[in-house]
Structures are given as C-alpha cells and as structure tokens.
Design a protein around this motif. Structure first.
Motif, PDB file in Angstrom:
ATOM      1  N   GLY A 228      -9.025  -8.841  -2.498  1.00 26.67           N
ATOM      2  CA  GLY A 228      -9.146  -8.358  -3.874  1.00 26.67           C
ATOM      3  C   GLY A 228      -8.571  -6.962  -4.058  1.00 26.67           C
ATOM      4  O   GLY A 228      -8.912  -6.050  -3.304  1.00 26.67           O
ATOM      5  N   PHE A 229      -7.711  -6.795  -5.083  1.00 30.86           N
ATOM      6  CA  PHE A 229      -7.109  -5.479  -5.340  1.00 30.86           C
ATOM      7  C   PHE A 229      -8.140  -4.441  -5.784  1.00 30.86           C
ATOM      8  O   PHE A 229      -8.129  -3.312  -5.284  1.00 30.86           O
ATOM      9  CB  PHE A 229      -5.934  -5.610  -6.329  1.00 30.86           C
ATOM     10  N   PRO A 230      -9.098  -4.793  -6.677  1.00 32.42           N
ATOM     11  CA  PRO A 230     -10.111  -3.782  -7.052  1.00 32.42           C
ATOM     12  C   PRO A 230     -10.976  -3.381  -5.851  1.00 32.42           C
ATOM     13  O   PRO A 230     -11.305  -2.204  -5.683  1.00 32.42           O
ATOM     14  CB  PRO A 230     -10.960  -4.488  -8.119  1.00 32.42           C
ATOM     15  N   ASN A 231     -11.320  -4.360  -4.994  1.00 31.46           N
ATOM     16  CA  ASN A 231     -12.195  -4.060  -3.843  1.00 31.46           C
ATOM     17  C   ASN A 231     -11.528  -3.121  -2.845  1.00 31.46           C
ATOM     18  O   ASN A 231     -12.195  -2.350  -2.149  1.00 31.46           O
ATOM     19  CB  ASN A 231     -12.557  -5.357  -3.085  1.00 31.46           C
ATOM     20  N   THR A 232     -10.198  -3.217  -2.752  1.00 34.34           N
ATOM     21  CA  THR A 232      -9.484  -2.473  -1.708  1.00 34.34           C
ATOM     22  C   THR A 232      -8.798  -1.211  -2.239  1.00 34.34           C
ATOM     23  O   THR A 232      -8.190  -0.472  -1.458  1.00 34.34           O
ATOM     24  CB  THR A 232      -8.429  -3.380  -1.052  1.00 34.34           C
ATOM     25  N   ALA A 233      -8.927  -0.947  -3.554  1.00 37.11           N
ATOM     26  CA  ALA A 233      -8.195   0.185  -4.155  1.00 37.11           C
ATOM     27  C   ALA A 233      -8.617   1.521  -3.537  1.00 37.11           C
ATOM     28  O   ALA A 233      -7.767   2.362  -3.203  1.00 37.11           O
ATOM     29  CB  ALA A 233      -8.405   0.202  -5.668  1.00 37.11           C
TER      30      ALA A 233
ATOM     31  N   GLY B  28     -14.709   9.919   1.392  1.00 33.92           N
ATOM     32  CA  GLY B  28     -15.368  10.541   0.240  1.00 33.92           C
ATOM     33  C   GLY B  28     -16.559   9.719  -0.235  1.00 33.92           C
ATOM     34  O   GLY B  28     -17.578  10.275  -0.670  1.00 33.92           O
ATOM     35  N   LEU B  29     -16.447   8.399  -0.127  1.00 34.54           N
ATOM     36  CA  LEU B  29     -17.575   7.543  -0.530  1.00 34.54           C
ATOM     37  C   LEU B  29     -18.746   7.716   0.432  1.00 34.54           C
ATOM     38  O   LEU B  29     -19.912   7.657   0.030  1.00 34.54           O
ATOM     39  CB  LEU B  29     -17.148   6.074  -0.564  1.00 34.54           C
ATOM     40  N   VAL B  30     -18.431   7.899   1.719  1.00 31.93           N
ATOM     41  CA  VAL B  30     -19.502   8.133   2.705  1.00 31.93           C
ATOM     42  C   VAL B  30     -20.200   9.455   2.354  1.00 31.93           C
ATOM     43  O   VAL B  30     -21.432   9.529   2.292  1.00 31.93           O
ATOM     44  CB  VAL B  30     -18.936   8.163   4.149  1.00 31.93           C
TER      45      VAL B  30
ATOM     46  N   GLY C 211      -7.311   6.114   0.244  1.00 33.93           N
ATOM     47  CA  GLY C 211      -7.901   7.016   1.251  1.00 33.93           C
ATOM     48  C   GLY C 211      -9.224   7.627   0.814  1.00 33.93           C
ATOM     49  O   GLY C 211      -9.576   8.720   1.254  1.00 33.93           O
ATOM     50  N   LEU C 212      -9.970   6.893  -0.027  1.00 36.64           N
ATOM     51  CA  LEU C 212     -11.197   7.473  -0.586  1.00 36.64           C
ATOM     52  C   LEU C 212     -12.464   7.110   0.182  1.00 36.64           C
ATOM     53  O   LEU C 212     -13.565   7.544  -0.194  1.00 36.64           O
ATOM     54  CB  LEU C 212     -11.361   7.020  -2.055  1.00 36.64           C
TER      55      LEU C 212
END
Ligand SMILES: C[S@@+](CC[C@H](N)C(=O)[O-])C[C@H]1O[C@@H](n2cnc3c(N)ncnc32)[C@H](O)[C@@H]1O
Length: 223
Positions: A173-178, A187-189, A183-184
């Motif tokens: 999925g493109f939204p799942n992997t965006a 930052g999510l962690v 490289g974010l």
C-alpha cells in the motif's frame, strides 16, 4: 480481543502467498542478518519479558528465545495463518514462545508488561493512524527504561533503492509505506515518547533499504 474495523495487509501482500513468506523474505530481505542485528541491539538479559510485535511466522521471537532462553517471549500478530506457522515452528524447535492474536492498535497487555519490544517488517503494513497507535501501544506496554528495536523499510538509499522499493509499496500500500519512503519512521518512534532514538544500521536489499532503529522509554515515564 481483535478490532474488526482494522484492516489487515497480509504478510506477503496476498494470503495465497503466505506459505511462501519465509523463503521469499529469506531470499530478498537479508532476513537472517537483519534479525540478528535486532537481537544484538536488544541486549537481552536473563528473565526479561520480550514482545515481538507483528511477529508473523515467529522467526524473530524464536531468535530472541534462542539467544536468551530464560527470557519470557511473546509473539503478537493479527493473522492466524501466520501465527499457526509460528506455533508449529516453536513446537518443532522445543522453544517455549507464546503467540497471541490481535490488532496492534489495542494490545491485550497491561502497562509496563515488557522490558523489550522488538519488531521486524511490521510497521509498513499499517495505515498512518494505525502506525502511530501501534507505536503508542508499544510505548505503553514497555516498563520505564524498556527499549524498542524495530527493523523496517526506511528512506531508500538512492534512486535505485527508491525504484526497488516500489515493489513493496505496490504490495503493501502506498499510503502505508509513504512515511517509510520519506524516512519518517525514526520520527514516529520519537513521537510516541521514546528517547535516544537512532538508526543503528541500514541494509540495502532487493526491495529497498531496511533500517534498524532503537529507542528507550524514559525511566521517569509512568508504567
Ligand atoms: C511482513 S510480515 C512480518 C512478519 C515478521 N515480523 C517478519 O519479520 O517476518 C507483517 C506482519 O504484520 C502482521 N500485521 C499486519 N497488520 C497488523 C496489525 N494491525 N496488528 C497486528 N499484526 C499485523 C501481518 O499479519 C504479518 O504477519
């Protein structure tokens, strides 16, 4: 336990590919080296409680148990087909790992239940909101001072890696992997509350660039 409204992207994109998942990942994703790096990064100590989030067929959970036999290891995944394979491997190898089924946005564990959360090739299966929710749950179930160690797709290391990564983006999925392509993920962690977040290692593969990321729940955080 499971949240029926949450959609599940199967391990290899399609359920019919599940029987081929292990050989495909071994051939294409430098799986042994990546999982070894994760286990090394986790710096396991005797008796620790370890959660493998999105454990799939259980290779990482079983690797953790092999590396630290006294650890209390739990594998968690939404897909019963993957968990069936994981449980069969645990039985064959005689390694005492428990496998639980459910969705990662609502983990069935009390606050502070684990000293380590490890995870490989899982977060890119999640939609952006589910990714943040799952990261928050990983933070919640870790004890203060506990650590998270994640291997997943990161910013492609150059134009060829970016093109190769299109295969995974198409499948999962493109939204799942965006966020991964941008490289974010580190930052999510960080956004979940983890301290000292760093990329320990990047692996080039035939499907793009995998990152091993580590962080810790602050000692002063409440359990
Ligand atoms: C690519 S596989 C990775 C499996 C394993 N960790 C590995 O390294 O081989 C992704 C796994 O995430 C699981 N998964 C996807 N969405 C999930 C969710 N919302 N909650 C829990 N597991 C999920 C899938 O069932 C699948 O087993």
């Amino acid at each position: 336990m499971s949240a029926p409204e949450e959609s599940l992207v199967p391990a290899a994109g399609f359920h019919w590919l599940t029987p081929l998942y292990d050989p495909l990942v071994a051939l294409t994703c430098r799986d042994t080296a990546v999982k070894k790096r994760l286990v090394d990064a986790a710096g396991l100590a005797p008796g620790q409680r370890v959660l493998d989030l999105g454990c799939g067929t259980g290779n990482l959970a079983l690797g953790v148990k092999q590396a630290c036999p006294s650890a209390d290891v739990v594998g968690f995944d939404a897909d019963p087909r993957m968990l069936g394979r994981a449980a069969a491997k645990a039985r064959r190898s005689g390694l005492g790992v428990r496998f639980d089924q459910g969705f990662a946005r609502s983990l069935p564990y009390a606050d502070g239940s684990f000293e380590r959360v490890v995870s490989s090739l899982f977060f890119h299966h999640l939609a952006p909101a589910a990714k943040a929710a799952a990261m928050g749950e990983a933070f919640r179930v870790l004890a203060p001072g506990g650590e998270i160690h994640v291997a997943d797709w990161g910013r492609p290391g150059g134009p060829i890696m970016r093109i190769l990564f299109l295969g995974i983006r198409f499948l999962d999925g493109f939204p799942n992997t965006a966020a991964h392509a941008a490289g974010l993920l580190p930052g999510l962690v960080r956004a979940a509350g983890f301290d000292g977040v760093r990329v320990l290692r990047r692996f080039g593969t035939v499907f793009g660039t995998l990152e091993v990321i580590s962080g810790a729940k602050p000692v002063e955080a409440s359990a």
